[in-house]
Every structure is written in C-alpha cells, then in structure tokens.
Design a protein around this motif. Structure first.
Motif, mmCIF file in Angstrom:
data_model
loop_
_atom_site.group_PDB
_atom_site.id
_atom_site.type_symbol
_atom_site.label_atom_id
_atom_site.label_comp_id
_atom_site.label_asym_id
_atom_site.label_seq_id
_atom_site.Cartn_x
_atom_site.Cartn_y
_atom_site.Cartn_z
ATOM 1 N N PHE A 1 59.047 22.283 78.424
ATOM 2 C CA PHE A 1 59.730 23.541 78.150
ATOM 3 C C PHE A 1 59.099 24.745 78.843
ATOM 4 O O PHE A 1 59.636 25.855 78.753
ATOM 5 C CB PHE A 1 59.802 23.778 76.629
ATOM 6 N N ALA A 2 57.994 24.554 79.542
ATOM 7 C CA ALA A 2 57.295 25.666 80.198
ATOM 8 C C ALA A 2 58.228 26.400 81.159
ATOM 9 O O ALA A 2 58.880 25.791 82.002
ATOM 10 C CB ALA A 2 56.075 25.146 80.944
ATOM 11 N N GLY A 3 58.303 27.691 80.986
ATOM 12 C CA GLY A 3 59.061 28.522 81.908
ATOM 13 C C GLY A 3 60.567 28.518 81.736
ATOM 14 O O GLY A 3 61.265 29.192 82.496
ATOM 15 N N LEU A 4 61.096 27.780 80.774
ATOM 16 C CA LEU A 4 62.545 27.765 80.581
ATOM 17 C C LEU A 4 62.979 29.024 79.826
ATOM 18 O O LEU A 4 62.420 29.360 78.780
ATOM 19 C CB LEU A 4 62.983 26.511 79.813
ATOM 20 N N ALA A 5 63.960 29.706 80.355
ATOM 21 C CA ALA A 5 64.389 30.992 79.812
ATOM 22 C C ALA A 5 64.852 30.909 78.360
ATOM 23 O O ALA A 5 64.635 31.831 77.583
ATOM 24 C CB ALA A 5 65.500 31.572 80.676
ATOM 25 N N PHE A 6 65.499 29.800 77.969
ATOM 26 C CA PHE A 6 66.038 29.685 76.610
ATOM 27 C C PHE A 6 64.985 29.265 75.588
ATOM 28 O O PHE A 6 65.253 29.210 74.402
ATOM 29 C CB PHE A 6 67.202 28.692 76.565
ATOM 30 N N SER A 7 63.770 28.962 76.046
ATOM 31 C CA SER A 7 62.724 28.437 75.172
ATOM 32 C C SER A 7 61.798 29.544 74.680
ATOM 33 O O SER A 7 61.464 30.464 75.420
ATOM 34 C CB SER A 7 61.899 27.394 75.934
ATOM 35 N N ASP A 8 61.350 29.404 73.432
ATOM 36 C CA ASP A 8 60.330 30.318 72.907
ATOM 37 C C ASP A 8 58.926 29.769 73.128
ATOM 38 O O ASP A 8 57.953 30.342 72.678
ATOM 39 C CB ASP A 8 60.567 30.610 71.425
ATOM 40 N N GLN A 9 58.830 28.626 73.816
ATOM 41 C CA GLN A 9 57.566 27.965 74.144
ATOM 42 C C GLN A 9 56.818 27.478 72.899
ATOM 43 O O GLN A 9 55.606 27.287 72.923
ATOM 44 C CB GLN A 9 56.649 28.884 74.975
ATOM 45 N N LYS A 10 57.549 27.251 71.805
ATOM 46 C CA LYS A 10 56.931 26.815 70.555
ATOM 47 C C LYS A 10 57.492 25.481 70.060
ATOM 48 O O LYS A 10 57.281 25.108 68.915
ATOM 49 C CB LYS A 10 57.105 27.891 69.479
ATOM 50 N N GLU A 11 58.191 24.770 70.919
ATOM 51 C CA GLU A 11 58.784 23.498 70.507
ATOM 52 C C GLU A 11 57.723 22.511 70.030
ATOM 53 O O GLU A 11 57.954 21.772 69.075
ATOM 54 C CB GLU A 11 59.586 22.888 71.663
ATOM 55 N N HIS A 12 56.558 22.504 70.676
ATOM 56 C CA HIS A 12 55.476 21.602 70.264
ATOM 57 C C HIS A 12 54.974 21.953 68.865
ATOM 58 O O HIS A 12 54.608 21.073 68.092
ATOM 59 C CB HIS A 12 54.326 21.618 71.278
ATOM 60 N N GLU A 13 54.991 23.246 68.531
ATOM 61 C CA GLU A 13 54.581 23.666 67.188
ATOM 62 C C GLU A 13 55.613 23.223 66.155
ATOM 63 O O GLU A 13 55.252 22.828 65.043
ATOM 64 C CB GLU A 13 54.394 25.181 67.141
ATOM 65 N N LEU A 14 56.896 23.292 66.517
ATOM 66 C CA LEU A 14 57.947 22.814 65.620
ATOM 67 C C LEU A 14 57.737 21.339 65.307
ATOM 68 O O LEU A 14 57.788 20.928 64.147
ATOM 69 C CB LEU A 14 59.324 23.028 66.249
ATOM 70 N N VAL A 15 57.480 20.540 66.336
ATOM 71 C CA VAL A 15 57.260 19.105 66.128
ATOM 72 C C VAL A 15 56.053 18.887 65.219
ATOM 73 O O VAL A 15 56.098 18.072 64.295
ATOM 74 C CB VAL A 15 57.105 18.371 67.476
ATOM 75 N N ARG A 16 54.975 19.618 65.451
ATOM 76 C CA ARG A 16 53.774 19.485 64.619
ATOM 77 C C ARG A 16 54.099 19.800 63.160
ATOM 78 O O ARG A 16 53.699 19.073 62.247
ATOM 79 C CB ARG A 16 52.674 20.422 65.136
ATOM 80 N N LYS A 17 54.841 20.879 62.922
ATOM 81 C CA LYS A 17 55.201 21.264 61.551
ATOM 82 C C LYS A 17 56.134 20.235 60.914
ATOM 83 O O LYS A 17 55.991 19.911 59.733
ATOM 84 C CB LYS A 17 55.852 22.647 61.551
ATOM 85 N N LEU A 18 57.091 19.747 61.693
ATOM 86 C CA LEU A 18 58.014 18.752 61.149
ATOM 87 C C LEU A 18 57.295 17.471 60.746
ATOM 88 O O LEU A 18 57.654 16.841 59.752
ATOM 89 C CB LEU A 18 59.126 18.444 62.153
ATOM 90 N N ARG A 19 56.268 17.085 61.495
ATOM 91 C CA ARG A 19 55.513 15.869 61.155
ATOM 92 C C ARG A 19 54.886 15.961 59.772
ATOM 93 O O ARG A 19 54.617 14.951 59.141
ATOM 94 C CB ARG A 19 54.396 15.628 62.179
ATOM 95 N N HIS A 20 54.637 17.185 59.305
ATOM 96 C CA HIS A 20 53.991 17.393 58.004
ATOM 97 C C HIS A 20 54.994 17.831 56.940
ATOM 98 O O HIS A 20 54.607 18.389 55.919
ATOM 99 C CB HIS A 20 52.873 18.427 58.136
ATOM 100 N N SER A 21 56.266 17.569 57.192
ATOM 101 C CA SER A 21 57.298 17.974 56.239
ATOM 102 C C SER A 21 58.034 16.755 55.684
ATOM 103 O O SER A 21 57.914 15.651 56.214
ATOM 104 C CB SER A 21 58.309 18.901 56.936
ATOM 105 N N GLU A 22 58.806 16.986 54.645
ATOM 106 C CA GLU A 22 59.617 15.920 54.050
ATOM 107 C C GLU A 22 60.764 15.516 54.972
ATOM 108 O O GLU A 22 61.370 14.465 54.779
ATOM 109 C CB GLU A 22 60.164 16.367 52.699
ATOM 110 N N ALA A 23 61.048 16.319 55.970
ATOM 111 C CA ALA A 23 62.140 16.030 56.900
ATOM 112 C C ALA A 23 61.748 14.991 57.952
ATOM 113 O O ALA A 23 62.610 14.430 58.626
ATOM 114 C CB ALA A 23 62.590 17.316 57.597
ATOM 115 N N PHE A 24 60.454 14.722 58.079
ATOM 116 C CA PHE A 24 59.959 13.828 59.124
ATOM 117 C C PHE A 24 60.258 12.367 58.804
ATOM 118 O O PHE A 24 60.049 11.897 57.688
ATOM 119 C CB PHE A 24 58.446 14.012 59.283
ATOM 120 N N ILE A 25 60.761 11.674 59.813
ATOM 121 C CA ILE A 25 61.043 10.238 59.726
ATOM 122 C C ILE A 25 60.266 9.587 60.870
ATOM 123 O O ILE A 25 60.692 9.681 62.026
ATOM 124 C CB ILE A 25 62.550 9.945 59.883
#
Length: 174
Positions: free
Chosen positions: A22-46
């Motif tokens: 996602f580096a340098g993509l205009a539509f990205s907030d550059q935080k997708e990796h943080e979203l994945v990290r947070k999801l791994r520690h949530s009840e939504a993670f499969i």
C-alpha cells in the motif's frame, strides 16, 4: 507457490508485505497493516481466513476476511468483510491477488459463511461475482459510492431477505 493459513510467526513479515503493498497509494491511509494487527486481536478474527501467498519460502501476499454483522431493526446477520488484500509490488500483476481472493472465498464458503462484503475497485471485484450491495438493501455505515461497496453471496440466495447497515469490527474505526 502455496496459499496457506497465516501463522503467528508470519505476523511481522505479513505486516511488512501489507505496508509495501500500500506504500504510496493515494487512496491508502498507510495503516492497513495496523488494521490487520488489531483485527487479529478481536472477536472478528478467523485464523482460517487469514491467508498468505508464499513462493520459494517468501511471503509475497496476504488476504484477510473477518466477521461483520448486517443489522436492521428486526435482525442481525453474520457475514464477512474482505479487507485488505495485499501483494508485494514486485509480485503484482501476476494474478496473485486474484488467487488469494478465490481461495479465501472458497474457504469461507467451506466454513459455512453465507456472504462477503468488500469496499473496493468497481472493475476488479465484479470478476469474482461481487455486485453492488445496494442490490440487497445493504449499506455501508459511512458515505461510499454505490459501485465501490459490494457484496457476494457464497450460497445461492444467502442474502435473500437480508438488508441493513454493515457493522464492522471496532478495529476498523480505531
């Protein structure tokens, strides 16, 4: 080439892949990796739906499907969100993302999930069968163009009679 379930010892490398993808993509907030990290520690993670694409021992791609709810005044309905799909820049345009999408959808279907929601490119996701979610009366919890917010039934008519607002895991908003 292998598509397999992501393992705990892959997490650091997977997050680097996501950042690079996602580096340098205009539509990205550059935080997708943080979203994945947070999801791994949530009840939504499969765990079975966090997949990596590996070639010659190197992780070159990742996809994650996580639990969401579609809610209205009468009911709530469990489905999945596809977000994000990531491929290292040097591996892009080789069909790896498409392989990850197809494999994750098949695994989700095998696990008994009825539908997947995605917010993404209107010319990319329809080739997997995604259609505007508005077709079923499913809306996003935020403003998004209709053609970018899509749904896919994993079983015929699994969204029949389902309508409402998608409720994402709190990790999407943190």
């Amino acid at each position: 080439m292998t598509i397999r379930m992501e393992e705990v010892n892959d997490y650091r490398v997977t997050e680097q892949v996501i950042q690079e993808a996602f580096a340098g993509l205009a539509f990205s907030d550059q935080k997708e990796h943080e979203l994945v990290r947070k999801l791994r520690h949530s009840e939504a993670f499969i765990p079975e739906l966090s997949l990596v694409f590996e070639e010659d021992g190197r992780i070159a791609g990742h996809i994650l499907l996580s639990k969401i709810m579609i809610v209205n005044d009468q009911q709530s309905f469990e489905a999945l969100a596809l977000a994000p799909v990531s491929v290292l820049p040097s591996y892009q345009k080789q069909g790896i993302g498409a392989q990850l999408v197809r494999e994750s959808l098949q695994r989700a279907k095998n696990l008994g999930y009825p539908a997947v929601i995605v917010m993404g490119h209107e010319h990319y996701y329809p080739k997997f069968g995604f259609q505007p979610a508005s077709r079923w009366g499913i809306t996003a919890p935020f403003e998004v163009p209709d053609e970018l917010f899509m749904a896919l039934e994993l079983e015929d008519n699994s969204l029949k009679g389902i309508h409402g607002v998608v409720q994402y895991a709190s990790a999407f908003y943190e």
